[in-house]
Design an enzyme around this catalytic site. Structure first.
Site, mmCIF file in Angstrom:
data_model
loop_
_atom_site.group_PDB
_atom_site.id
_atom_site.type_symbol
_atom_site.label_atom_id
_atom_site.label_comp_id
_atom_site.label_asym_id
_atom_site.label_seq_id
_atom_site.Cartn_x
_atom_site.Cartn_y
_atom_site.Cartn_z
ATOM 1 N N ARG A 1 18.938 -1.840 -57.677
ATOM 2 C CA ARG A 1 19.778 -1.359 -58.891
ATOM 3 C C ARG A 1 19.440 -2.010 -60.281
ATOM 4 O O ARG A 1 18.762 -2.786 -60.276
ATOM 5 C CB ARG A 1 21.429 -1.391 -58.959
ATOM 6 C CG ARG A 1 22.045 -2.485 -57.929
ATOM 7 C CD ARG A 1 21.788 -3.974 -58.522
ATOM 8 N NE ARG A 1 22.264 -4.025 -59.944
ATOM 9 C CZ ARG A 1 21.901 -5.099 -60.635
ATOM 10 N NH1 ARG A 1 20.739 -5.669 -60.456
ATOM 11 N NH2 ARG A 1 22.291 -4.707 -62.202
ATOM 12 N N GLY A 2 19.964 -1.477 -61.306
ATOM 13 C CA GLY A 2 19.285 -2.043 -62.753
ATOM 14 C C GLY A 2 18.322 -0.947 -63.116
ATOM 15 O O GLY A 2 17.422 -0.768 -62.398
ATOM 16 N N ALA A 3 18.278 -0.778 -64.393
ATOM 17 C CA ALA A 3 17.704 0.464 -64.861
ATOM 18 C C ALA A 3 16.057 0.351 -64.813
ATOM 19 O O ALA A 3 15.671 1.262 -64.014
ATOM 20 C CB ALA A 3 17.941 0.692 -66.325
ATOM 21 N N ARG B 1 20.497 8.750 -58.939
ATOM 22 C CA ARG B 1 21.538 8.156 -60.025
ATOM 23 C C ARG B 1 21.427 8.791 -61.187
ATOM 24 O O ARG B 1 20.213 9.089 -61.566
ATOM 25 C CB ARG B 1 21.404 6.501 -60.064
ATOM 26 C CG ARG B 1 21.919 6.004 -58.709
ATOM 27 C CD ARG B 1 22.153 4.442 -59.011
ATOM 28 N NE ARG B 1 23.264 4.023 -59.705
ATOM 29 C CZ ARG B 1 23.618 3.006 -60.060
ATOM 30 N NH1 ARG B 1 22.690 1.870 -59.937
ATOM 31 N NH2 ARG B 1 24.839 2.399 -60.655
ATOM 32 N N ASP C 1 21.592 0.572 -69.834
ATOM 33 C CA ASP C 1 21.027 1.867 -68.789
ATOM 34 C C ASP C 1 20.291 2.983 -69.654
ATOM 35 O O ASP C 1 19.300 3.780 -69.019
ATOM 36 C CB ASP C 1 21.788 2.260 -67.823
ATOM 37 C CG ASP C 1 22.242 1.116 -66.813
ATOM 38 O OD1 ASP C 1 23.070 0.197 -67.407
ATOM 39 O OD2 ASP C 1 21.533 1.174 -65.819
ATOM 40 N N ASN D 1 25.935 0.745 -71.085
ATOM 41 C CA ASN D 1 25.668 -0.019 -69.829
ATOM 42 C C ASN D 1 26.701 -0.450 -69.111
ATOM 43 O O ASN D 1 27.748 0.342 -69.360
ATOM 44 C CB ASN D 1 25.264 -1.556 -70.992
ATOM 45 C CG ASN D 1 24.806 -2.792 -69.877
ATOM 46 O OD1 ASN D 1 23.937 -2.292 -68.957
ATOM 47 N ND2 ASN D 1 25.523 -3.797 -69.942
ATOM 48 N N LYS D 2 26.889 -1.150 -68.163
ATOM 49 C CA LYS D 2 27.843 -1.477 -67.086
ATOM 50 C C LYS D 2 29.109 -1.378 -67.719
ATOM 51 O O LYS D 2 29.406 -1.879 -68.757
ATOM 52 C CB LYS D 2 27.530 -2.691 -66.438
ATOM 53 C CG LYS D 2 28.376 -3.252 -65.155
ATOM 54 C CD LYS D 2 28.771 -2.012 -64.075
ATOM 55 C CE LYS D 2 27.192 -1.498 -63.608
ATOM 56 N NZ LYS D 2 27.296 -0.306 -62.767
HETATM 57 O O1 MRU Z 1 25.106 -0.148 -61.461
HETATM 58 P P1 MRU Z 1 23.901 -0.978 -62.181
HETATM 59 O O2 MRU Z 1 23.968 -2.317 -61.071
HETATM 60 O O3 MRU Z 1 22.320 -0.421 -61.535
HETATM 61 O O4 MRU Z 1 24.104 -1.188 -63.368
HETATM 62 C C1 MRU Z 1 23.037 -2.361 -64.007
HETATM 63 C C2 MRU Z 1 23.123 -2.313 -65.541
HETATM 64 O O5 MRU Z 1 24.297 -1.852 -66.120
HETATM 65 C C3 MRU Z 1 22.428 -3.174 -66.169
HETATM 66 O O6 MRU Z 1 22.928 -4.024 -67.259
HETATM 67 C C4 MRU Z 1 21.416 -2.533 -66.715
HETATM 68 O O7 MRU Z 1 20.545 -1.543 -65.726
HETATM 69 C C5 MRU Z 1 20.156 -2.921 -67.453
HETATM 70 S S1 MRU Z 1 19.255 -3.890 -66.309
HETATM 71 C C6 MRU Z 1 18.030 -4.761 -67.177
#
Ligand code: MRU
Length: 373
Positions: free
Chosen positions: A46-48, A95, A243, A253-254
């Site tokens: 996970r993470g963009a 996603r 994201d 973002n999250k």
């Molecule tokens: O749902 P996730 O864990 O994929 O969400 C991740 C985030 O919101 C991060 O802050 C974002 O992807 C930046 S990662 C460098």
């Protein structure tokens, strides 16, 4: 310990299973587009930026898989091409919010188009080389962002972050946590305050783990403690990842990030967003156009089989929120720092030659000159 979120081993993609960290550290292996898509959907990765890199490998794996099962006969070429298109589709559906996924797929599609006439095996090898390049490039970009971001943090700064924008969310180093790593590397004694990040706990499980691994001082708080800490003068800056950034500078973002941004403004605390260019979506006008993933109610209801919520209650679980550009002090990109981002500044970022005289971009050119990054 160097965190290798994704790695190539034995002709497979291996990814750390982030669902079980920090209790267990385990790699899972992937050998097709469909399996990588499932790894993304189920949050193994996970993470963009990490999702973008994983998707690129998913495309390469599909080409390798198809080329080993199909011969080069004429009708087989159609099957190969149809299989590849199906691979792109399944990955694109994994996603919805992080634009890096679509950025990675688009780049791989372009590469595929440019080598389509070659043998299946040659196509697969070219796509694999491109996936390796995207991974290596991601680490270089994070390093460049880290250097720019580190300059924004004072020695001794206490910095809040939300979710996990670290090595685990990228190919390595991280975006927001990359800024912290770079600050420490530059000799600054910073400390990190990690929001736990309900409901998936990326802050408690992943950010805290990464910082502990590197001996960077970190304090874990629940999400509802940030306002109190700010009001007591215990937070000097906020740095988060993103994201997707819309062309007007709105930041997805999250879930919970918007709340932090509002609090930061209330308390006059700078709110920085570490954001590689691959996360900026110039095709959408504002944050209102960003698709927000709604995840399973089970994540909110309880943990695994244990339900703490009253049975029968209705549950919402939007996984991201949008922080309006006006609350963003600056975007930290690999091309420099963009203060008070807006449409014109973001357009200029993608056309550097038209931006001579823009101070932050000149900084970037100096940086490239010095470090060859
Ligand atoms: O749902 P996730 O864990 O994929 O969400 C991740 C985030 O919101 C991060 O802050 C974002 O992807 C930046 S990662 C460098």
């Amino acid at each position: 310990m160097k965190v290798e979120t994704l790695r190539w081993a034995d002709n497979k993609l291996e990814m750390i299973d982030q669902r079980i960290l920090p209790a267990s550290f385990e790699y899972l292996a992937y050998d097709s587009a469909a399996s990588v898509a499932e790894g993304i959907r189920s949050m193994v990765v996970r993470g963009a930026p990490a999702i973008g890199v994983a998707a690129a490998y998913g495309v390469a794996l599909e080409a390798l898989r198809l080329s080993s099962t199909l011969r080069q006969a004429k009708g087989e070429r159609d099957s190969f091409n149809a299989g590849m298109e199906a691979g792109f589709t399944v990955l694109a559906q994994s996603r919805p919010t992080a634009v890096n996924l679509f950025w990675g797929l688009q780049r791989m599609h372009g590469m595929w188009e440019s080598v389509k006439g070659q043998s299946h095996a040659a196509v697969a090898q070219r796509l694999l080389a491109e996936a390796h390049e995207i991974l290596a490039e991601d680490i270089r970009i994070n390093r460049a962002m880290g250097a720019f971001g580190a300059e924004l943090l004072a020695d001794g700064a206490r910095v809040l972050t939300h979710c996990n924008a670290g090595a685990l969310a990228t190919a390595g180093w991280g975006t927001a946590l990359g800024v912290f790593r770079s600050a420490v590397e530059a000799g600054k004694k910073i400390s990190v305050i990690a929001d736990e990040t309900r409901p998936f706990l990326q802050g408690a499980r992943l950010t805290a783990w990464e910082m502990v691994q590197e001996n960077i001082p970190v304090t874990l708080i629940t999400d509802n403690m940030a306002g109190f800490m700010m009001s007591r003068g215990e937070i000097d800056a906020v740095v988060v990842g993103t994201d997707r950034v819309a062309s007007n500078g709105d930041v997805a973002n999250k879930i919970g990030t918007y709340m932090v941004a509002v609090l930061a403004r209330r308390h006059n605390i700078p709110f920085y967003v570490a954001c590689p260019l691959s996360t900026i979506d110039m095709n959408i006008a504002s944050g209102a156009d960003i698709p927000i993933e709604e995840r399973s109610a089970d994540e909110v209801r309880g943990f695994r089989d244990y339900h703490w919520a009253a049975e029968g209650v209705s549950i919402r679980n939007p996984s991201f929120d949008v922080t309006p550009a006006e609350l963003v002090t600056a975007l930290i990109t690999e091309k420099g720092v963009v203060r008070q981002p807006d449409r014109d500044k973001l357009r200029a970022l993608f056309n550097l030659e038209k931006t001579v005289g823009h101070r932050e971009h000149r900084d970037h050119r100096d940086h490239r000159g010095k470090n060859g990054a």
